[in-house]
Design an enzyme around this catalytic site. Sequence first.
Site, PDB file in Angstrom:
ATOM      1  N   LYS A  13      -1.569  10.548  -9.507  1.00 42.53           N
ATOM      2  CA  LYS A  13      -0.752   9.459  -8.940  1.00 42.53           C
ATOM      3  C   LYS A  13      -0.449   8.389  -9.985  1.00 42.53           C
ATOM      4  O   LYS A  13       0.683   7.960 -10.138  1.00 42.53           O
ATOM      5  CB  LYS A  13      -1.486   8.746  -7.793  1.00 42.53           C
ATOM      6  CG  LYS A  13      -1.653   9.521  -6.525  1.00 42.53           C
ATOM      7  CD  LYS A  13      -2.187   8.614  -5.418  1.00 42.53           C
ATOM      8  CE  LYS A  13      -3.556   8.009  -5.688  1.00 42.53           C
ATOM      9  NZ  LYS A  13      -4.648   8.992  -5.730  1.00 42.53           N
ATOM     10  N   ARG A  88      -3.504   4.262   2.412  1.00 46.71           N
ATOM     11  CA  ARG A  88      -4.481   5.352   2.378  1.00 46.71           C
ATOM     12  C   ARG A  88      -5.057   5.651   3.748  1.00 46.71           C
ATOM     13  O   ARG A  88      -5.935   6.516   3.858  1.00 46.71           O
ATOM     14  CB  ARG A  88      -5.630   4.951   1.457  1.00 46.71           C
ATOM     15  CG  ARG A  88      -5.532   5.529   0.070  1.00 46.71           C
ATOM     16  CD  ARG A  88      -6.580   4.833  -0.767  1.00 46.71           C
ATOM     17  NE  ARG A  88      -7.208   5.738  -1.657  1.00 46.71           N
ATOM     18  CZ  ARG A  88      -7.045   5.674  -2.998  1.00 46.71           C
ATOM     19  NH1 ARG A  88      -6.258   4.782  -3.534  1.00 46.71           N
ATOM     20  NH2 ARG A  88      -7.682   6.497  -3.759  1.00 46.71           N
ATOM     21  N   ARG A 127     -11.259  11.997 -17.298  1.00 52.40           N
ATOM     22  CA  ARG A 127     -10.221  10.968 -17.323  1.00 52.40           C
ATOM     23  C   ARG A 127     -10.678   9.754 -18.131  1.00 52.40           C
ATOM     24  O   ARG A 127     -11.810   9.295 -18.014  1.00 52.40           O
ATOM     25  CB  ARG A 127      -9.930  10.547 -15.878  1.00 52.40           C
ATOM     26  CG  ARG A 127      -8.988   9.390 -15.744  1.00 52.40           C
ATOM     27  CD  ARG A 127      -8.265   9.410 -14.436  1.00 52.40           C
ATOM     28  NE  ARG A 127      -9.107   9.036 -13.308  1.00 52.40           N
ATOM     29  CZ  ARG A 127      -8.672   9.046 -12.040  1.00 52.40           C
ATOM     30  NH1 ARG A 127      -7.438   9.428 -11.754  1.00 52.40           N
ATOM     31  NH2 ARG A 127      -9.478   8.692 -11.066  1.00 52.40           N
ATOM     32  N   ARG A 162     -13.730   5.070 -15.939  1.00 49.50           N
ATOM     33  CA  ARG A 162     -14.016   4.325 -14.709  1.00 49.50           C
ATOM     34  C   ARG A 162     -15.409   4.648 -14.195  1.00 49.50           C
ATOM     35  O   ARG A 162     -15.834   5.791 -14.238  1.00 49.50           O
ATOM     36  CB  ARG A 162     -12.986   4.694 -13.638  1.00 49.50           C
ATOM     37  CG  ARG A 162     -11.783   3.798 -13.658  1.00 49.50           C
ATOM     38  CD  ARG A 162     -10.684   4.330 -12.795  1.00 49.50           C
ATOM     39  NE  ARG A 162     -11.123   4.712 -11.458  1.00 49.50           N
ATOM     40  CZ  ARG A 162     -10.311   5.209 -10.539  1.00 49.50           C
ATOM     41  NH1 ARG A 162      -9.035   5.389 -10.810  1.00 49.50           N
ATOM     42  NH2 ARG A 162     -10.772   5.532  -9.352  1.00 49.50           N
ATOM     43  N   ARG A 173     -15.143  10.700  -2.412  1.00 51.34           N
ATOM     44  CA  ARG A 173     -13.739  10.273  -2.468  1.00 51.34           C
ATOM     45  C   ARG A 173     -12.836  11.367  -1.916  1.00 51.34           C
ATOM     46  O   ARG A 173     -11.874  11.092  -1.202  1.00 51.34           O
ATOM     47  CB  ARG A 173     -13.347   9.917  -3.908  1.00 51.34           C
ATOM     48  CG  ARG A 173     -13.851   8.529  -4.291  1.00 51.34           C
ATOM     49  CD  ARG A 173     -13.945   8.330  -5.782  1.00 51.34           C
ATOM     50  NE  ARG A 173     -12.670   8.341  -6.464  1.00 51.34           N
ATOM     51  CZ  ARG A 173     -12.539   8.497  -7.789  1.00 51.34           C
ATOM     52  NH1 ARG A 173     -13.619   8.647  -8.540  1.00 51.34           N
ATOM     53  NH2 ARG A 173     -11.359   8.485  -8.331  1.00 51.34           N
TER      54      ARG A 173
HETATM   55  P1  ADP Z   1      -8.268   7.295  -7.080  1.00 50.38           P
HETATM   56  O1  ADP Z   1      -6.951   7.640  -6.463  1.00 50.38           O
HETATM   57  O2  ADP Z   1      -8.550   8.081  -8.294  1.00 50.38           O
HETATM   58  O3  ADP Z   1      -9.400   7.315  -6.101  1.00 50.38           O
HETATM   59  P2  ADP Z   1      -7.722   4.371  -7.158  1.00 50.38           P
HETATM   60  O4  ADP Z   1      -7.713   3.547  -8.369  1.00 50.38           O
HETATM   61  O5  ADP Z   1      -6.447   4.512  -6.401  1.00 50.38           O
HETATM   62  O6  ADP Z   1      -8.242   5.796  -7.648  1.00 50.38           O
HETATM   63  O7  ADP Z   1      -8.828   3.839  -6.152  1.00 50.38           O
HETATM   64  C1  ADP Z   1     -10.146   3.582  -6.540  1.00 50.38           C
HETATM   65  C2  ADP Z   1     -10.966   3.138  -5.340  1.00 50.38           C
HETATM   66  O8  ADP Z   1     -10.451   1.887  -4.856  1.00 50.38           O
HETATM   67  C3  ADP Z   1     -10.896   4.078  -4.137  1.00 50.38           C
HETATM   68  O9  ADP Z   1     -11.862   5.105  -4.218  1.00 50.38           O
HETATM   69  C4  ADP Z   1     -11.163   3.108  -2.980  1.00 50.38           C
HETATM   70  O10 ADP Z   1     -12.553   2.846  -2.877  1.00 50.38           O
HETATM   71  C5  ADP Z   1     -10.484   1.830  -3.432  1.00 50.38           C
HETATM   72  N1  ADP Z   1      -9.092   1.770  -2.926  1.00 50.38           N
HETATM   73  C6  ADP Z   1      -7.949   1.897  -3.645  1.00 50.38           C
HETATM   74  N2  ADP Z   1      -6.861   1.817  -2.867  1.00 50.38           N
HETATM   75  C7  ADP Z   1      -7.320   1.641  -1.597  1.00 50.38           C
HETATM   76  C8  ADP Z   1      -6.694   1.519  -0.314  1.00 50.38           C
HETATM   77  N3  ADP Z   1      -5.357   1.577  -0.185  1.00 50.38           N
HETATM   78  N4  ADP Z   1      -7.495   1.348   0.763  1.00 50.38           N
HETATM   79  C9  ADP Z   1      -8.824   1.305   0.645  1.00 50.38           C
HETATM   80  N5  ADP Z   1      -9.488   1.441  -0.508  1.00 50.38           N
HETATM   81  C10 ADP Z   1      -8.749   1.603  -1.632  1.00 50.38           C
END
Ligand code: ADP
Length: 219
Positions: A13, A88, A127, A162, A173
């Site tokens: 993404k 999400r 990553r 990360r 996740r």
């Molecule tokens: P990835 O898609 O690799 O999990 P992100 O950077 O999008 O990485 O998200 C990292 C973490 O941040 C997620 O595992 C979640 O805990 C939190 N997070 C990100 N976006 C949201 C969202 N829209 N709603 C709830 N938690 C979120």
Amino acid sequence: MVIVMLGAPGTGKGTVAGILKDELKIPQVSTGDIFRKHIKEGTELGKLAESYISKGNLVPDEVTNGIVESRLDDSDVKNGIILDGYPRTVNQAEELDKMLEKREKKVDLVVNLTTPEEEIVERIVNRRICSNHDCKTVYNLILNPPKEEGICDKCGCNLIQRKDDTIETVKSRLDNYFKQTSPLVEYYEKTGKLFSAVVSQSINKLGKDVAKDIIDFLN
Ligand code: ADP
Ligand code: ZN
């Protein structure tokens, strides 16, 4: 133009959104990045977010929705936004529709990325991300390594891993993605705005190839 990036963790993404941002000149807004910035700065929101993120769980909807809604009023997103990692949950998608409607906007395109699960885990543990908040270019030690080890090709800053990119956290996740986020595919399918694509080494298709397909599709 409002673009939503959907997909399990590790599907690319961020990579695809980063290319679309450069090509379409629309800001990329990643809720994950916003949380990580708060965690780094030690804010109250950061502390709260970290308690969920470190376990591989989603940050509660009320918190996340509020952050996105206030971001929508910033002047740089007047002409468009690429939402990377938001919505999400179905609640977030419904709230987003309301927020956009209030501002006489709507979701124009939803990019849905899928990757075979065994590839996802490998991609996440390999990553690395540019530590420069204005760059944030994503690398993969195997698929897309930087020219010089540990250094960003684009801006020369250090690459970091990360904290939640570990095998242990990936499992929850992914579980949370299938339970809470994957219903959004159907939610957006009904709107006719869905662009689905597979990102996988097995078919020689990386994030950058999919980004090109999306740009061709938009033209
Ligand atoms: P990835 O898609 O690799 O999990 P992100 O950077 O999008 O990485 O998200 C990292 C973490 O941040 C997620 O595992 C979640 O805990 C939190 N997070 C990100 N976006 C949201 C969202 N829209 N709603 C709830 N938690 C979120
Ligand atoms: Zn960089």
